[in-house]
Scaffold this motif. Structure first.
Motif, PDB file in Angstrom:
ATOM      1  N   LEU A 191       2.453  41.290  43.355  1.00  0.00           N
ATOM      2  CA  LEU A 191       1.796  40.559  42.829  1.00  0.00           C
ATOM      3  C   LEU A 191       2.299  39.208  42.271  1.00  0.00           C
ATOM      4  O   LEU A 191       1.825  37.997  42.460  1.00  0.00           O
ATOM      5  N   GLU A 192       3.930  39.242  42.284  1.00  0.00           N
ATOM      6  CA  GLU A 192       4.811  38.193  41.729  1.00  0.00           C
ATOM      7  C   GLU A 192       4.495  37.283  43.182  1.00  0.00           C
ATOM      8  O   GLU A 192       4.482  36.151  43.109  1.00  0.00           O
ATOM      9  N   ASN A 193       5.105  37.631  44.168  1.00  0.00           N
ATOM     10  CA  ASN A 193       4.928  37.043  45.411  1.00  0.00           C
ATOM     11  C   ASN A 193       3.795  36.513  45.979  1.00  0.00           C
ATOM     12  O   ASN A 193       3.754  35.752  46.800  1.00  0.00           O
ATOM     13  N   VAL A 247      -0.283  31.840  47.360  1.00  0.00           N
ATOM     14  CA  VAL A 247      -1.650  31.162  46.830  1.00  0.00           C
ATOM     15  C   VAL A 247      -0.822  29.693  46.798  1.00  0.00           C
ATOM     16  O   VAL A 247      -1.704  28.863  47.204  1.00  0.00           O
ATOM     17  N   ALA A 248      -0.015  29.197  46.246  1.00  0.00           N
ATOM     18  CA  ALA A 248       0.583  27.869  46.154  1.00  0.00           C
ATOM     19  C   ALA A 248       0.575  27.175  47.667  1.00  0.00           C
ATOM     20  O   ALA A 248       0.404  26.281  48.000  1.00  0.00           O
ATOM     21  N   ARG A 260      -3.017  39.604  51.666  1.00  0.00           N
ATOM     22  CA  ARG A 260      -4.179  40.350  51.311  1.00  0.00           C
ATOM     23  C   ARG A 260      -4.815  40.146  49.796  1.00  0.00           C
ATOM     24  O   ARG A 260      -5.988  39.837  49.651  1.00  0.00           O
ATOM     25  N   TYR A 261      -3.710  40.432  49.194  1.00  0.00           N
ATOM     26  CA  TYR A 261      -4.162  40.306  47.569  1.00  0.00           C
ATOM     27  C   TYR A 261      -4.156  38.950  47.129  1.00  0.00           C
ATOM     28  O   TYR A 261      -5.149  38.740  46.439  1.00  0.00           O
ATOM     29  N   GLU A 312      -0.463  51.490  39.980  1.00  0.00           N
ATOM     30  CA  GLU A 312      -0.875  50.256  39.334  1.00  0.00           C
ATOM     31  C   GLU A 312      -1.319  49.097  40.328  1.00  0.00           C
ATOM     32  O   GLU A 312      -1.998  48.172  40.175  1.00  0.00           O
ATOM     33  N   PHE A 313      -0.435  49.224  41.345  1.00  0.00           N
ATOM     34  CA  PHE A 313      -0.723  48.010  42.374  1.00  0.00           C
ATOM     35  C   PHE A 313      -2.077  48.251  43.025  1.00  0.00           C
ATOM     36  O   PHE A 313      -2.908  47.225  43.110  1.00  0.00           O
ATOM     37  N   LEU A 314      -2.271  49.459  43.310  1.00  0.00           N
ATOM     38  CA  LEU A 314      -3.685  49.918  43.799  1.00  0.00           C
ATOM     39  C   LEU A 314      -4.722  49.278  42.872  1.00  0.00           C
ATOM     40  O   LEU A 314      -5.926  49.149  43.285  1.00  0.00           O
ATOM     41  N   ALA A 315      -4.442  49.600  41.734  1.00  0.00           N
ATOM     42  CA  ALA A 315      -5.580  49.283  40.549  1.00  0.00           C
ATOM     43  C   ALA A 315      -5.780  47.823  40.557  1.00  0.00           C
ATOM     44  O   ALA A 315      -6.962  47.196  40.227  1.00  0.00           O
ATOM     45  N   ALA A 316      -4.626  47.115  40.654  1.00  0.00           N
ATOM     46  CA  ALA A 316      -4.764  45.575  40.648  1.00  0.00           C
ATOM     47  C   ALA A 316      -5.696  45.144  42.002  1.00  0.00           C
ATOM     48  O   ALA A 316      -6.439  44.072  41.868  1.00  0.00           O
TER      49      ALA A 316
END
Length: 402
Positions: A108-110, A115-116, A144-145, A223-227
């Motif tokens: 999520l951080e990377n 995005v940038a 993907r995220y 938690e990642f799969l939920a995100a």
């Protein structure tokens, strides 16, 4: 050697072909560097684009420990069996390699770095060609995220094609005995840090917890799969494609039979033995032994499929581990250098990897609708995880947006 402890293993980590540092310095063509949140990017203009960004292909680095080494990534993409970057540029594609300040940080951080990179590419682009965005291994999960999150925020990512290259969409596998051994070493070490990192916890199908000594789905993965679920799991606007380094016909590594010795170590960590993963309950995955400070540990699994010999992109897991032990004076009995790391069914998002029948399913015989992707290609032969081949790269390039 100290008589009060085993030797320190130093700085070895597990990694695929795109993380292998060549002996000689890498010669990288002229490029622009962009600073980005949590990372950076190198921009290589396509032929005939007069130095501007016209037809961009954004490609994100994969998992390892520490800051991205984009020179090493460039070398892996360019100097393997197929010159992927040169061929992209020859076709008039601008190549934007995205690196991270810490490759093992949370996905999520990377994703903020990606995005940038997408937004800056759109801002600097000449013309209105749609973007292609993807990545290698973890890089395909990060992108993907990132794309899905931008859609959730109703921001136009201008991306026509999403692609992943042997990315663990349904999870990756590192033998749990190997994971446990990283923490059995009586020193802080890079290998243990890598195995216990946020990104490893998010991507591994099963994770060995050093504190409880239990083997479970890490809470960070849950938690990642939920995100991912909160942003719709996948981007909906671009065409979604993937390639797998494993085969589609259900054949993996037939020489890696379940329950066999994969690696035995003597002299240091004497008698420590790793076994190929077998089905069943209370199956010994590894027997660990340490002289100083004295300790023994048996690592056992319950209801695992035969992961090590499964169809998929392979990793030199036991070759790397045995090499590190041999350098320290260990006597090595290495039976299996490679095991499956990203199962084919995970890379093309058709099945979870926890059941034997799913893991070994003949993907060729499945309906294409069973994949979460719009299209995919599996390698005709079993190849190393993220191994760059003409077959896979050409297939991706032929699907880039006009």
């Amino acid at each position: 050697m100290s008589e009060t402890t085993e030797p320190n293993v130093g700085a070895f980590t597990l990694g695929g072909p795109l993380t292998v540092e060549p002996a000689a310095p890498v010669e990288v063509p002229e490029h622009e560097e962009w600073p980005l949140p949590n990372g950076f990017a190198w921009v290589f203009p396509g032929e005939g684009n007069r130095g501007g960004i016209v037809r961009p292909v954004i490609m994100a680095d994969g998992f390892s420990l520490g800051r991205s080494k984009l020179d090493v990534l460039y070398h892996g993409l360019e100097n393997g069996s197929f010159p992927f970057i040169s061929e992209l540029r020859r076709r008039g594609r601008d190549v934007i390699l995205v690196g991270f300040e810490e490759r093992s940080a949370s996905i999520l951080e990377n994703a903020e770095t990606v995005v940038a990179a997408i937004l800056r590419t759109s801002a600097e682009q000449l013309g209105d060609a749609r973007l292609a965005v993807g990545g290698f291994s973890m890089g395909g999960i990060v992108t993907r995220y990132a794309l899905a999150k931008l859609e959730t925020q109703r921001m136009d990512h201008r991306t026509a094609l999403y692609f992943s290259y042997d990315s663990p969409h349904r999870g990756a596998s590192i033998p749990v005995g190997v994971q446990a051994f990283s923490h059995f070493i009586p020193f802080p070490n890079d290998f243990a840090e890598q195995m216990d990192s946020p990104a490893a916890r998010q991507m591994l199908w099963q994770h060995y917890d050093k504190n409880t000594e239990k083997i479970t789905v890490a809470p960070e993965r849950t938690e990642f799969l939920a995100a991912l679920d909160r942003v719709g799991n996948w981007p909906q606007i671009p065409m979604k494609i993937a390639v797998a380094n494993g085969r589609a016909d259900g054949i993996g590594l037939p020489e890696v039979k379940p329950g066999e010795v994969a690696l035995r170590i003597d002299r240091i960590y004497p008698g420590t033995t790793f076994y190929t993963q077998a089905q069943g309950d209370d199956v010994t995955a590894a027997s660990l032994n340490r002289r100083f400070p004295k300790a023994e540990q048996t690592v056992a699994t319950n209801d695992f499929p035969e992961l090590d010999g499964a169809p998929g992109g392979t990793l030199h897991t036991y070759k790397i581990l045995s090499g590190a032990m041999e350098k320290l004076g260990g006597k090595i009995d290495l039976r299996h250098e490679d095991v499956c790391f990203v199962p084919t069914v995970s890379a093309v998002a058709v099945r979870d990897i926890g059941k034997q029948d799913d893991l070994y399913v003949n993907v060729d015989e499945l309906s294409p609708e069973e994949s979460e992707l719009d299209d995919f290609l599996c390698s005709s032969t079993t190849t190393a995880h993220t191994g760059i081949t003409e077959e896979l790269c050409t297939w991706i390039m032929d699907r880039l947006p006009d």
